[in-house]
Design a protein around this motif. Structure first.
Motif, PDB file in Angstrom:
ATOM      1  N   THR A 105     -21.713   3.048 -52.998  1.00 35.56           N
ATOM      2  CA  THR A 105     -21.586   1.197 -51.825  1.00 35.56           C
ATOM      3  C   THR A 105     -22.334   1.185 -50.515  1.00 35.56           C
ATOM      4  O   THR A 105     -22.250   2.607 -49.944  1.00 35.56           O
ATOM      5  CB  THR A 105     -20.295   0.280 -51.337  1.00 35.56           C
ATOM      6  N   PHE A 106     -23.330  -0.506 -50.136  1.00 38.60           N
ATOM      7  CA  PHE A 106     -23.380  -0.561 -49.053  1.00 38.60           C
ATOM      8  C   PHE A 106     -23.105  -1.528 -48.501  1.00 38.60           C
ATOM      9  O   PHE A 106     -23.007  -2.230 -48.796  1.00 38.60           O
ATOM     10  CB  PHE A 106     -25.145  -0.025 -49.170  1.00 38.60           C
ATOM     11  N   ASN A 107     -22.922  -1.277 -47.238  1.00 39.76           N
ATOM     12  CA  ASN A 107     -21.945  -2.490 -46.717  1.00 39.76           C
ATOM     13  C   ASN A 107     -23.109  -3.504 -45.366  1.00 39.76           C
ATOM     14  O   ASN A 107     -23.260  -2.390 -44.742  1.00 39.76           O
ATOM     15  CB  ASN A 107     -20.166  -2.184 -46.142  1.00 39.76           C
ATOM     16  N   PHE A 108     -22.968  -4.239 -45.585  1.00 42.34           N
ATOM     17  CA  PHE A 108     -23.410  -5.681 -44.135  1.00 42.34           C
ATOM     18  C   PHE A 108     -22.498  -5.660 -43.316  1.00 42.34           C
ATOM     19  O   PHE A 108     -21.551  -6.857 -44.115  1.00 42.34           O
ATOM     20  CB  PHE A 108     -24.639  -6.239 -45.118  1.00 42.34           C
ATOM     21  N   THR A 109     -22.153  -5.971 -42.494  1.00 41.27           N
ATOM     22  CA  THR A 109     -21.530  -7.627 -41.899  1.00 41.27           C
ATOM     23  C   THR A 109     -22.241  -8.249 -40.518  1.00 41.27           C
ATOM     24  O   THR A 109     -22.673  -7.235 -39.766  1.00 41.27           O
ATOM     25  CB  THR A 109     -20.344  -7.091 -41.596  1.00 41.27           C
ATOM     26  N   SER A 110     -22.735  -9.139 -41.023  1.00 44.37           N
ATOM     27  CA  SER A 110     -23.312  -9.788 -39.606  1.00 44.37           C
ATOM     28  C   SER A 110     -22.730 -10.619 -38.486  1.00 44.37           C
ATOM     29  O   SER A 110     -21.861 -11.832 -39.007  1.00 44.37           O
ATOM     30  CB  SER A 110     -24.408 -10.947 -40.038  1.00 44.37           C
ATOM     31  N   LEU A 111     -23.045  -9.611 -37.518  1.00 40.96           N
ATOM     32  CA  LEU A 111     -22.322 -10.783 -36.499  1.00 40.96           C
ATOM     33  C   LEU A 111     -23.045 -11.951 -35.549  1.00 40.96           C
ATOM     34  O   LEU A 111     -22.428 -12.495 -34.331  1.00 40.96           O
ATOM     35  CB  LEU A 111     -21.219  -9.809 -35.456  1.00 40.96           C
ATOM     36  N   CYS A 112     -24.481 -11.499 -36.116  1.00 36.37           N
ATOM     37  CA  CYS A 112     -25.239 -12.314 -35.091  1.00 36.37           C
ATOM     38  C   CYS A 112     -24.754 -13.880 -35.372  1.00 36.37           C
ATOM     39  O   CYS A 112     -24.101 -14.698 -36.829  1.00 36.37           O
ATOM     40  CB  CYS A 112     -26.865 -12.856 -36.072  1.00 36.37           C
ATOM     41  N   ARG A 113     -25.316 -15.258 -34.495  1.00 37.70           N
ATOM     42  CA  ARG A 113     -24.759 -16.285 -33.840  1.00 37.70           C
ATOM     43  C   ARG A 113     -23.507 -16.243 -34.416  1.00 37.70           C
ATOM     44  O   ARG A 113     -22.561 -17.413 -34.061  1.00 37.70           O
ATOM     45  CB  ARG A 113     -25.143 -17.170 -36.160  1.00 37.70           C
ATOM     46  N   PHE A 114     -22.494 -15.300 -33.795  1.00 38.38           N
ATOM     47  CA  PHE A 114     -21.510 -15.493 -33.303  1.00 38.38           C
ATOM     48  C   PHE A 114     -20.997 -15.337 -31.714  1.00 38.38           C
ATOM     49  O   PHE A 114     -22.125 -15.046 -31.255  1.00 38.38           O
ATOM     50  CB  PHE A 114     -20.159 -14.580 -33.925  1.00 38.38           C
ATOM     51  N   PRO A 115     -20.089 -16.041 -31.598  1.00 37.94           N
ATOM     52  CA  PRO A 115     -20.372 -16.382 -30.302  1.00 37.94           C
ATOM     53  C   PRO A 115     -19.851 -15.205 -29.329  1.00 37.94           C
ATOM     54  O   PRO A 115     -18.715 -14.731 -28.866  1.00 37.94           O
ATOM     55  CB  PRO A 115     -18.926 -17.666 -29.156  1.00 37.94           C
ATOM     56  N   VAL A 144     -24.035  -3.489 -53.168  1.00 35.33           N
ATOM     57  CA  VAL A 144     -24.051  -3.810 -51.844  1.00 35.33           C
ATOM     58  C   VAL A 144     -23.111  -5.185 -51.254  1.00 35.33           C
ATOM     59  O   VAL A 144     -23.047  -6.177 -52.423  1.00 35.33           O
ATOM     60  CB  VAL A 144     -26.030  -4.359 -51.663  1.00 35.33           C
ATOM     61  N   HIS A 145     -22.421  -5.190 -50.470  1.00 29.92           N
ATOM     62  CA  HIS A 145     -21.414  -5.734 -50.048  1.00 29.92           C
ATOM     63  C   HIS A 145     -22.363  -6.642 -48.737  1.00 29.92           C
ATOM     64  O   HIS A 145     -22.310  -6.103 -47.494  1.00 29.92           O
ATOM     65  CB  HIS A 145     -20.411  -5.136 -49.689  1.00 29.92           C
ATOM     66  N   HIS A 146     -21.650  -7.720 -48.812  1.00 29.10           N
ATOM     67  CA  HIS A 146     -22.165  -8.887 -47.717  1.00 29.10           C
ATOM     68  C   HIS A 146     -21.604  -9.796 -47.475  1.00 29.10           C
ATOM     69  O   HIS A 146     -20.195 -10.317 -47.867  1.00 29.10           O
ATOM     70  CB  HIS A 146     -23.725 -10.229 -47.662  1.00 29.10           C
ATOM     71  N   ALA A 147     -20.309  -9.507 -45.989  1.00 24.54           N
ATOM     72  CA  ALA A 147     -19.069 -10.485 -45.420  1.00 24.54           C
ATOM     73  C   ALA A 147     -19.412 -11.519 -45.828  1.00 24.54           C
ATOM     74  O   ALA A 147     -20.702 -11.947 -44.753  1.00 24.54           O
ATOM     75  CB  ALA A 147     -18.950  -9.847 -44.230  1.00 24.54           C
ATOM     76  N   LEU A 174     -17.716   3.045 -36.819  1.00 19.24           N
ATOM     77  CA  LEU A 174     -17.010   2.805 -37.741  1.00 19.24           C
ATOM     78  C   LEU A 174     -16.193   3.822 -38.403  1.00 19.24           C
ATOM     79  O   LEU A 174     -17.175   5.047 -38.441  1.00 19.24           O
ATOM     80  CB  LEU A 174     -16.496   1.320 -38.573  1.00 19.24           C
ATOM     81  N   VAL A 175     -15.516   4.180 -39.399  1.00 17.66           N
ATOM     82  CA  VAL A 175     -14.807   4.888 -40.214  1.00 17.66           C
ATOM     83  C   VAL A 175     -15.232   4.351 -41.966  1.00 17.66           C
ATOM     84  O   VAL A 175     -14.729   5.575 -42.754  1.00 17.66           O
ATOM     85  CB  VAL A 175     -13.305   5.083 -40.523  1.00 17.66           C
ATOM     86  N   TYR A 176     -16.069   3.605 -42.474  1.00 13.83           N
ATOM     87  CA  TYR A 176     -16.575   3.947 -42.959  1.00 13.83           C
ATOM     88  C   TYR A 176     -18.135   4.463 -43.660  1.00 13.83           C
ATOM     89  O   TYR A 176     -18.679   4.302 -42.403  1.00 13.83           O
ATOM     90  CB  TYR A 176     -16.577   2.269 -43.534  1.00 13.83           C
ATOM     91  N   LYS A 177     -18.114   4.508 -44.457  1.00 16.11           N
ATOM     92  CA  LYS A 177     -19.869   5.251 -44.681  1.00 16.11           C
ATOM     93  C   LYS A 177     -20.527   3.999 -45.102  1.00 16.11           C
ATOM     94  O   LYS A 177     -20.350   3.126 -45.264  1.00 16.11           O
ATOM     95  CB  LYS A 177     -20.416   6.839 -45.744  1.00 16.11           C
ATOM     96  N   ASN A 178     -21.881   4.285 -45.027  1.00 22.68           N
ATOM     97  CA  ASN A 178     -23.349   3.023 -45.324  1.00 22.68           C
ATOM     98  C   ASN A 178     -22.763   1.420 -45.170  1.00 22.68           C
ATOM     99  O   ASN A 178     -22.660   1.174 -45.935  1.00 22.68           O
ATOM    100  CB  ASN A 178     -23.174   3.376 -47.001  1.00 22.68           C
ATOM    101  N   LEU A 179     -22.721   1.596 -43.700  1.00 24.44           N
ATOM    102  CA  LEU A 179     -21.769   0.103 -43.368  1.00 24.44           C
ATOM    103  C   LEU A 179     -23.073   0.226 -42.015  1.00 24.44           C
ATOM    104  O   LEU A 179     -22.965   0.315 -41.473  1.00 24.44           O
ATOM    105  CB  LEU A 179     -20.429   0.635 -43.210  1.00 24.44           C
TER     106      LEU A 179
END
Length: 422
Positions: free
Chosen positions: A352-362, A269-272, A381-386
């Protein structure tokens, strides 16, 4: 009703002042080299404004974009392999279009696949461009500003920096009081010989479905409460909103798809993670480029209700520390790790399972002179499990943009426990 867009003009916006010859070659950093060859998409939606006609908005946007491209000069150049940008001032494609509908028909219960219509290219048609824009006018007088920026040159924070700088210059009429970007990526993360690594690993052409799942604040709070206790072995502090949602979505995905642990597979499990604040000394948000990496957790599959994943994600994010950054700056060890993962992915050994958070971004700050956006969207987007987390317009709930294979999405969205929290 099918939303239709008609392109009415196509042009290229060049920087307002030429890039000095000394800056002609913009060296990619190691993190740029290994970034995927895709566009990052954002679409800003604005209601009608009686003070501005469409031609006035058009001139306003083009003039300010030209000024911004003179500061963010790599975006007006051409990418050469995975090595550098030729800052030749070729400019950024700029498309204008009209929609056959009103703004409200798009932003009320939005459909991710419709977002592509408000962008000048598909996200995997990056070619050698740095940036491209599409401005679409609605029948009601509303406007959509679609922005694409190459992930080879920038990460999400840099995308917001460009969009918000452009909006500020448009709003103020000049560059006064707008800080300039800092281009130090290649100095901090020197480029490497990345032969043998394919940055496109993981991009899939198979049928993917993107859907938006909106979690209200009250339900997120209930999930935070659920994961607060942990277990005797793994006591937990109250998780953040993103931690709680990540654990919940992962467990519902495992349950809905009836995934069973396979000893021949590696589950990650990935977190940016933004590295700017983790460098010593820390960098500012004005540092442009790819200055983020993935924290990688390896949870057990189907073991518990998410507490173990929470713990492992926290450990993985904590491990993105000074020592990690030092190894990343050296580069070779990280490159070998990526090549190893690429080989595992190609053999089907990696789940893989990917998480990216844009929370609290402007996200909702981009006011071009006619107010802040009523809604900001991304695209399929072009990635599965994102999973991409985005604050709702009101700022208290979270939209989860989830990309899954078609058959997995059908099972996932039918999950009864998931539905209880929407």
């Amino acid at each position: 009703m099918e939303i239709e867009i008609e392109v009415v003009s196509n042009e290229t916006i060049k920087p307002s002042s030429p890039t000095p010859e000394s800056l002609r070659k913009y060296q990619l950093s190691f993190l740029d080299q290994i970034a995927p060859p895709i566009f990052m998409p954002l679409v800003y939606f604005y209601p009608a404004d009686a003070k501005f006609s469409s031609p006035e908005k058009s001139n306003h946007l083009k003039k300010s974009l030209s000024q911004v491209l003179s500061r963010f000069y790599p975006l007006a150049g051409q990418l050469i392999d995975d090595l550098y940008v030729d800052c030749n001032d070729e400019g950024a494609p700029y498309v204008e279009a009209v929609a056959n509908c009103s703004l409200s028909q798009v932003v009320t219960n939005p459909i991710p696949k419709n977002m592509d219509k408000f962008l000048p290219y598909k996200v995997d048609e990056v070619q050698n461009l740095g940036m491209a824009v599409q401005v679409t006018y609605f029948q009601c007088g509303g406007t959509a500003v679609g922005v694409l920026i190459s992930h080879k040159i920038a990460d999400a924070l840099s995308l917001f920096l460009v969009a918000n700088t452009w909006a500020a210059v448009a709003r103020n009429g000049n560059y006064d009081d707008v800080p300039s970007p800092k281009f130090e990526g290649a100095k901090i993360f020197p480029p490497r010989d990345a032969a043998g690594f394919k940055p496109s690993t993981g991009i899939v052409k198979e049928q993917l479905v993107t859907k938006i799942f909106t979690f209200p604040a009250s339900k997120i709070s209930a999930l935070q409460e659920r994961y607060s206790g942990g277990t005797a072995e793994l006591p937990q502090r109250r998780p953040s909103r993103v931690e709680a949602l990540s654990a919940f979505i992962w467990t519902r995905f495992i349950s809905a798809t009836q995934m069973k642990a396979d000893p021949n597979k590696i589950y990650t499990v990935h977190h940016a993670v933004n590295l700017r604040t983790r460098l010593d000394p820390p960098l500012s948000e004005y540092h442009f480029g790819n200055i983020s990496r993935l924290a990688i957790a390896m949870p057990s599959v189907g073991v518990d209700g998410g507490s173990e994943l929470l713990q492992k994600v926290r450990e993985a994010i904590r491990a993105v520390d000074g020592e990690y950054v030092a190894q990343l700056r050296q580069g070779d060890k990280h490159l070998n790790f990526l090549k190893e993962r690429m080989a595992q992915a190609n053999k089907g050994e990696l789940v893989t399972f990917n998480f990216t958070s844009l929370c609290r971004f402007p996200l909702y700050e981009a006011d071009f002179g006619w107010g802040k956006p009523v809604w900001v969207g991304s695209a399929g987007l072009v990635y599965k499990n994102l999973v991409t987390f985005i604050d709702t317009a009101a700022g208290n709930g979270i939209e989860a943009w989830i990309n899954l294979k078609k058959e997995d999405m059908e099972k996932f969205e039918a999950d009864l426990e998931l539905q209880e929290f929407l």
